[in-house]
Design an enzyme around this catalytic site. Sequence first.
Site, PDB file in Angstrom:
ATOM      1  N   PRO A  10       0.785  -1.227   0.000  1.00 20.59           N
ATOM      2  CA  PRO A  10       0.000   0.000   0.000  1.00 20.59           C
ATOM      3  C   PRO A  10       0.823   1.286   0.000  1.00 20.59           C
ATOM      4  O   PRO A  10       1.877   1.369   0.649  1.00 20.59           O
ATOM      5  CB  PRO A  10      -0.828  -0.093   1.286  1.00 20.59           C
ATOM      6  CG  PRO A  10      -0.154  -1.118   2.118  1.00 20.59           C
ATOM      7  CD  PRO A  10       0.502  -2.065   1.168  1.00 20.59           C
ATOM      8  N   ASN A  11       0.318   2.248  -0.746  1.00 14.84           N
ATOM      9  CA  ASN A  11       0.869   3.613  -0.855  1.00 14.84           C
ATOM     10  C   ASN A  11       2.164   3.711  -1.654  1.00 14.84           C
ATOM     11  O   ASN A  11       2.682   4.805  -1.860  1.00 14.84           O
ATOM     12  CB  ASN A  11       1.073   4.252   0.541  1.00 14.84           C
ATOM     13  CG  ASN A  11      -0.231   4.382   1.293  1.00 14.84           C
ATOM     14  OD1 ASN A  11      -1.192   4.924   0.751  1.00 14.84           O
ATOM     15  ND2 ASN A  11      -0.289   3.868   2.503  1.00 14.84           N
ATOM     16  N   ARG A  18       5.386  10.932  -2.269  1.00 12.23           N
ATOM     17  CA  ARG A  18       5.095  10.591  -0.886  1.00 12.23           C
ATOM     18  C   ARG A  18       6.338  10.745  -0.008  1.00 12.23           C
ATOM     19  O   ARG A  18       7.337  10.043  -0.218  1.00 12.23           O
ATOM     20  CB  ARG A  18       4.650   9.126  -0.869  1.00 12.23           C
ATOM     21  CG  ARG A  18       4.444   8.552   0.488  1.00 12.23           C
ATOM     22  CD  ARG A  18       4.339   7.036   0.426  1.00 12.23           C
ATOM     23  NE  ARG A  18       4.061   6.535   1.747  1.00 12.23           N
ATOM     24  CZ  ARG A  18       4.284   5.296   2.144  1.00 12.23           C
ATOM     25  NH1 ARG A  18       4.782   4.418   1.303  1.00 12.23           N
ATOM     26  NH2 ARG A  18       4.017   4.925   3.365  1.00 12.23           N
ATOM     27  N   TYR A  23      11.354   8.426   1.592  1.00 11.60           N
ATOM     28  CA  TYR A  23      11.328   7.373   0.574  1.00 11.60           C
ATOM     29  C   TYR A  23      12.049   7.738  -0.718  1.00 11.60           C
ATOM     30  O   TYR A  23      12.119   6.931  -1.644  1.00 11.60           O
ATOM     31  CB  TYR A  23       9.873   7.001   0.263  1.00 11.60           C
ATOM     32  CG  TYR A  23       9.153   6.450   1.476  1.00 11.60           C
ATOM     33  CD1 TYR A  23       9.575   5.264   2.069  1.00 11.60           C
ATOM     34  CD2 TYR A  23       8.077   7.125   2.058  1.00 11.60           C
ATOM     35  CE1 TYR A  23       8.939   4.761   3.194  1.00 11.60           C
ATOM     36  CE2 TYR A  23       7.432   6.633   3.175  1.00 11.60           C
ATOM     37  CZ  TYR A  23       7.875   5.448   3.745  1.00 11.60           C
ATOM     38  OH  TYR A  23       7.250   4.952   4.853  1.00 11.60           O
ATOM     39  N   ASN A  74       7.650  -5.796  -1.055  1.00 13.77           N
ATOM     40  CA  ASN A  74       7.682  -4.706  -0.087  1.00 13.77           C
ATOM     41  C   ASN A  74       6.265  -4.615   0.463  1.00 13.77           C
ATOM     42  O   ASN A  74       5.392  -4.026  -0.173  1.00 13.77           O
ATOM     43  CB  ASN A  74       8.106  -3.385  -0.731  1.00 13.77           C
ATOM     44  CG  ASN A  74       8.190  -2.274   0.317  1.00 13.77           C
ATOM     45  OD1 ASN A  74       7.728  -2.438   1.447  1.00 13.77           O
ATOM     46  ND2 ASN A  74       8.777  -1.148  -0.060  1.00 13.77           N
ATOM     47  N   ALA A  77       3.086  -0.863   4.791  1.00 10.50           N
ATOM     48  CA  ALA A  77       2.518  -0.807   6.148  1.00 10.50           C
ATOM     49  C   ALA A  77       2.048  -2.182   6.640  1.00 10.50           C
ATOM     50  O   ALA A  77       2.037  -2.448   7.852  1.00 10.50           O
ATOM     51  CB  ALA A  77       1.364   0.186   6.175  1.00 10.50           C
ATOM     52  N   GLU A  98      12.108  -9.934   1.453  1.00 13.40           N
ATOM     53  CA  GLU A  98      11.366  -8.752   1.922  1.00 13.40           C
ATOM     54  C   GLU A  98      12.254  -7.523   1.759  1.00 13.40           C
ATOM     55  O   GLU A  98      13.417  -7.555   2.162  1.00 13.40           O
ATOM     56  CB  GLU A  98      11.023  -8.954   3.402  1.00 13.40           C
ATOM     57  CG  GLU A  98      10.352  -7.756   4.052  1.00 13.40           C
ATOM     58  CD  GLU A  98      10.202  -7.927   5.577  1.00 13.40           C
ATOM     59  OE1 GLU A  98      10.499  -9.017   6.110  1.00 13.40           O
ATOM     60  OE2 GLU A  98       9.814  -6.946   6.216  1.00 13.40           O
ATOM     61  N   HIS A 100      12.548  -3.067   1.985  1.00 15.54           N
ATOM     62  CA  HIS A 100      12.027  -1.761   2.394  1.00 15.54           C
ATOM     63  C   HIS A 100      12.972  -0.683   1.911  1.00 15.54           C
ATOM     64  O   HIS A 100      14.197  -0.829   2.025  1.00 15.54           O
ATOM     65  CB  HIS A 100      11.908  -1.676   3.923  1.00 15.54           C
ATOM     66  CG  HIS A 100      10.998  -2.705   4.480  1.00 15.54           C
ATOM     67  ND1 HIS A 100       9.634  -2.588   4.413  1.00 15.54           N
ATOM     68  CD2 HIS A 100      11.249  -3.903   5.064  1.00 15.54           C
ATOM     69  CE1 HIS A 100       9.078  -3.656   4.944  1.00 15.54           C
ATOM     70  NE2 HIS A 100      10.038  -4.478   5.343  1.00 15.54           N
ATOM     71  N   ARG A 107      13.310   4.019  12.554  1.00 15.22           N
ATOM     72  CA  ARG A 107      12.137   4.891  12.500  1.00 15.22           C
ATOM     73  C   ARG A 107      11.244   4.663  13.733  1.00 15.22           C
ATOM     74  O   ARG A 107      11.714   4.199  14.758  1.00 15.22           O
ATOM     75  CB  ARG A 107      11.393   4.637  11.177  1.00 15.22           C
ATOM     76  CG  ARG A 107      12.279   4.954   9.958  1.00 15.22           C
ATOM     77  CD  ARG A 107      11.528   4.766   8.660  1.00 15.22           C
ATOM     78  NE  ARG A 107      10.384   5.664   8.585  1.00 15.22           N
ATOM     79  CZ  ARG A 107       9.375   5.507   7.728  1.00 15.22           C
ATOM     80  NH1 ARG A 107       9.379   4.483   6.886  1.00 15.22           N
ATOM     81  NH2 ARG A 107       8.381   6.367   7.718  1.00 15.22           N
TER      82      ARG A 107
HETATM   83  C1  DQA Z   1       8.209   0.772   3.846  1.00 14.45           C
HETATM   84  C2  DQA Z   1       8.299   0.972   5.363  1.00 14.45           C
HETATM   85  C3  DQA Z   1       6.938   0.814   6.012  1.00 14.45           C
HETATM   86  O1  DQA Z   1       7.042   1.015   7.418  1.00 14.45           O
HETATM   87  C4  DQA Z   1       5.966   1.835   5.468  1.00 14.45           C
HETATM   88  O2  DQA Z   1       4.680   1.652   6.015  1.00 14.45           O
HETATM   89  C5  DQA Z   1       5.919   1.842   3.988  1.00 14.45           C
HETATM   90  C6  DQA Z   1       7.149   1.680   3.229  1.00 14.45           C
HETATM   91  C7  DQA Z   1       9.545   1.069   3.125  1.00 14.45           C
HETATM   92  O3  DQA Z   1       9.686   0.657   1.979  1.00 14.45           O
HETATM   93  O4  DQA Z   1      10.427   1.722   3.705  1.00 14.45           O
HETATM   94  O5  DQA Z   1       4.877   2.093   3.377  1.00 14.45           O
HETATM   95  O6  DQA Z   1       7.877  -0.579   3.585  1.00 14.45           O
END
Ligand code: DQA
Length: 146
Positions: A10-11, A18, A23, A74, A77, A98, A100, A107
Site C-alpha cells: 500500500p501507498n 510521498r 522514501y 515490499n 505498512a 522482503e 524496504h 524509524r
Molecule cells: C516501507 C516501510 C513501512 O514502514 C511503510 O509503512 C511503507 C514503506 C519502506 O519501503 O520503507 O509504506 O515498507
Amino acid sequence: MKKILVIHGPNLDLLGKREPEVYGKTTLAKINQELEKIAKAKKVSLKIVQSNHEGEIVDLIGKNKEKFDALLINPAAYTHTSVAIRDAIAACGIPTVEVHLSNIYSREEFRHNSLIAAVAKGQIAGFGINSYILGLEAAISLVTKT
Ligand code: DQA
C-alpha cells in the site's frame, strides 16, 4: 525461464511524491523499469503488481504459488500488521525476499517489528531504490544455480 513475482504494498504507488525525505524521489514506474532491466540481463521474467488491499495481496500470493519460483515483496505498512500476508507466504512456500526503501529499525517503534521477516529468506532495508535492486539479485540467486 525462472519467474519472480514482485509485489509492492500500500501507498507505494505514491512514490516520488510521498514523503520524499523518507522514501526518496524515485517513482514506482522508475523502480519497476530498473527491476525489468536487471531481469532481462539475468534472463528471468517478472510479474510486477502494486496493491493497496491486503486481501488482494493474499490472493495474489495464494493463487500464483505454482506459477512463480520466488517472491520479492515490499509489504509496506502491512509489514507491521498483516498476519494474513505472513500466513500466505508461509503457506505458499515460495522463497521470499522482503525489502524496504527506508531503514524500518531507525524509524518509529511500531515499524521495528516485521511480521513477514520470519517467513522470508531474508530482508533488505534502508537503501532506497537499491533495496529493491539488491532484493531482486537475492531472489534471482535463490532460484538460479551459479
Ligand atoms: C516501507 C516501510 C513501512 O514502514 C511503510 O509503512 C511503507 C514503506 C519502506 O519501503 O520503507 O509504506 O515498507
